[in-house]
Design a protein around this motif. Structure first.
Motif, short mmCIF file in Angstrom:
data_model
loop_
_atom_site.label_atom_id
_atom_site.label_comp_id
_atom_site.label_asym_id
_atom_site.label_seq_id
_atom_site.Cartn_x
_atom_site.Cartn_y
_atom_site.Cartn_z
N THR A 118 111.74 -47.01 -94.04
CA THR A 118 110.57 -46.19 -93.72
C THR A 118 110.57 -44.91 -94.54
O THR A 118 109.53 -44.49 -95.06
CB THR A 118 110.54 -45.86 -92.22
OG1 THR A 118 110.52 -47.09 -91.50
CG2 THR A 118 109.31 -45.06 -91.84
N SER A 140 107.14 -48.36 -88.60
CA SER A 140 108.08 -49.37 -89.11
C SER A 140 107.50 -50.76 -88.89
O SER A 140 108.18 -51.65 -88.41
CB SER A 140 109.43 -49.26 -88.39
OG SER A 140 110.21 -48.24 -88.97
N ASN A 142 107.34 -53.77 -89.70
CA ASN A 142 108.05 -54.56 -90.71
C ASN A 142 108.43 -55.97 -90.28
O ASN A 142 109.17 -56.64 -90.97
CB ASN A 142 109.30 -53.79 -91.17
CG ASN A 142 110.34 -53.62 -90.06
OD1 ASN A 142 110.38 -54.39 -89.11
ND2 ASN A 142 111.19 -52.62 -90.21
N GLU A 164 106.77 -52.34 -95.74
CA GLU A 164 108.16 -52.35 -95.23
C GLU A 164 108.47 -53.75 -94.70
O GLU A 164 107.65 -54.37 -94.04
CB GLU A 164 108.28 -51.29 -94.12
CG GLU A 164 109.65 -51.27 -93.48
CD GLU A 164 109.87 -50.04 -92.58
OE1 GLU A 164 109.19 -49.01 -92.76
OE2 GLU A 164 110.75 -50.13 -91.71
N ARG A 324 113.81 -39.33 -87.20
CA ARG A 324 114.58 -39.70 -88.39
C ARG A 324 114.95 -38.45 -89.17
O ARG A 324 114.76 -38.38 -90.37
CB ARG A 324 113.77 -40.60 -89.31
CG ARG A 324 113.35 -41.90 -88.70
CD ARG A 324 112.52 -42.67 -89.70
NE ARG A 324 112.00 -43.87 -89.11
CZ ARG A 324 110.91 -43.93 -88.37
NH1 ARG A 324 110.19 -42.85 -88.16
NH2 ARG A 324 110.52 -45.07 -87.86
MG LIG Z 1 111.66 -48.49 -90.54
#
Ligand SMILES: [Mg+2]
Ligand SMILES: Nc1ncnc2c1ncn2[C@@H]1O[C@H](COP(=O)(O)OP(=O)(O)OP(=O)(O)O)[C@@H](O)[C@H]1O
Length: 472
Positions: A118, A140, A142, A164, A324
């Protein structure tokens, strides 16, 4: 709607569905979650692990969706808009994704790897946006639902598409990359993550290498030169027809090579050599890992044939994301407390990165370093050892005091010297109060654990208590 994302007719052509209701509808977006719909969305009723989207079709249509894709077996009759019936709604979403890919002339990038997907995707978004119309996966997104959904939302006029790609098991990436058909495929890193589902880290590397199966013939593979699995990934990329391999890292032969980085609490100054061009630029997100991610991004920009120096200057705007590494400060002057929110996920690689990034906070401003850490999940039999092994990273980052929760973190906690042991609790909810009571002005507090370890409530408890303390 001028130039809609999808006309009803295009959806019918892509999915082979049968229409009831309005055939002239135009859709501005595709959605699978009825709670976050935009007006004029096409709602696709997907049967997920817990919920079946068919239960929310009415809600979606009354909430503004202009139509829905539903299973043939569904008896609902549209009050308004278009209802498109298909044999399998996930297959229909995949078909939309495939059609979106086929009709665009965009340069398409797929990003996989054990960590940093990400972060790299968001940095790529910034780098490409200054060069042209860019579409990137949200959050995300993904997996088997997120990837086709992200593709289906790509407008035909897109110039750069960034997707992603995640996985927990072998075979998953192959299916997803077959939809994406990237011109450029990136593997950020290979680390012991989701080890529970693999026999070894090498098996993880092989699973990541599936990304090259879907690479367009002659496309570019972007690889971490400093990884122990560089050769393996390079060989697989070649076997699957990569026309170019661009590598990044510290290695002196790397195509995108780190020359120097001045790491700071709010970002880094970087000197790098990218394809023989020397660049100096700022990365707005702190940590050496984000510096390495920036090299990945610049290699991809070179492959996408855009101005790499301009792309590099856009990276100053790259901020760490919530959960994050995003940082917030409460209070003023000597009363300040800095909180680094790393609660979104954790594995040994990102834990080390987070400790190192935390250590960039100047002692002069925030004298005491507090780490609040929860279990790293899905590590299988190696879990206990991988937790205990973090003791050196705690030491290396000069962490003064550690609060820990979860059965696995107990092993690390017990291995710490007594003066570093702040407190331990079996669960994050029990730990929260201890942390709130212990934090004092001048602390920098880094909070991290796997999503399942539920560390985010500790971030919020701390935020609230610090805000209350200031206002009282
Ligand atoms: Mg991610
Ligand atoms: N290149 C990297 N090396 C090590 N750690 C990294 C790297 N890039 C990001 N991280 C760390 O890993 C954490 C997760 O980052 P990010 O969300 O970008 O990864 P992801 O691969 O998308 O994760 P997920 O599989 O949960 O979607 C961040 O908190 C950050 O601290």
């Amino acid at each position: 709607m001028s130039n809609p994302l999808w006309t009803c007719q295009a959806v019918l052509a892509a999915t082979g569905g049968k229409l009831s209701g309005d055939g002239e509808t135009a859709f501005g977006s595709v959605a699978i979650d009825s709670r976050t719909l935009e007006p004029d969305a096409l709602f696709v009723a997907i049967k997920g692990e817990r919920l079946d989207g068919h239960a929310f079709v009415d809600q979606a249509l009354s909430g503004g969706a202009a139509g829905a894709i539903v299973s043939q077996a569904d008896a609902a009759v549209p009050g308004k808009g278009s209802m498109i019936r298909v044999a399998d709604t996930l297959a229909a979403l995949n078909a939309l994704g495939r059609a979106a890919r086929a009709r665009t002339g965009a340069k398409v990038v797929a990003v996989t790897g054990s960590v940093g997907k990400t972060s790299t995707k968001e940095a790529l978004r910034l780098a490409f946006e200054q060069a042209g119309r860019t579409h990137a996966s949200r959050k995300s997104f993904n997996n088997q639902w997120g990837v086709p959904l992200s593709l289906a939302n790509m407008a035909q006029e897109t110039q750069f598409g960034v997707f992603e790609v995640g996985m927990n098991h072998a075979g998953e990436i192959e299916v997803l990359v077959d939809l994406i058909r990237p011109d450029i495929a990136i593997v950020t890193t290979v680390e012991p993550v989701h080890l529970e589902f693999f026999s070894s880290v090498e098996a993880i590397a092989e699973a990541k290498a599936e990304i090259f199966i879907g690479l367009v013939q002659g496309g570019t593979a972007i690889l971490n030169r400093d990884s122990a699995y560089f050769e393996l990934l390079r060989d697989r990329a070649k076997q699957h027809g990569a026309g170019a391999i661009l590598d990044f890292g510290f290695h002196e032969e790397a195509f995108a090579r780190l020359l120097d980085a001045e790491l700071g609490a709010e970002g880094s100054m970087v000197e790098a050599m990218v394809g023989g061009q020397k660049l100096s630029y700022r990365v707005g997100a702190p940590g050496r890992h984000q510096v390495l991610n920036s090299l990945t991004v610049l290699a991809a920009c070179h492959a996408a044939e855009i101005d790499v120096a301009k792309a590099a200057s856009a990276l100053a705007g790259h901020q760490a994301q919530k959960g994050r590494g995003a940082r917030f400060i409460v209070g003023e002057g000597e009363q300040r407390v800095a909180v680094i929110d790393e609660s979104y996920n954790a594995n040994p690689a990102s834990m080390r990165a987070a400790f190192e990034a935390m250590a960039q906070t100047p002692r002069g401003e925030f004298p005491r370093r507090v780490a609040v850490i929860g279990d790293m999940l899905e590590l299988g039999d190696d879990g206990p050892a991988l937790h205990r092994d973090l003791a050196a990273a705690v030491d290396g980052a000069g962490v003064d005091i550690v609060f820990a929760c979860g059965p696995l973190m107990a092993g690390l906690f017990d291995a710490l010297p007594g003066n570093r042991q702040g407190g331990y609790a079996p669960s994050s909810s029990e730990l929260a109060e201890m942390v709130v009571d212990a934090v004092t002005p001048g602390d920098v507090v880094m909070i991290k654990g796997s999503l399942g370890s539920r560390m985010e409530p500790i971030v919020e408890a701390l935020r609230q208590s610090l805000t209350r303390r200031i206002s009282s």
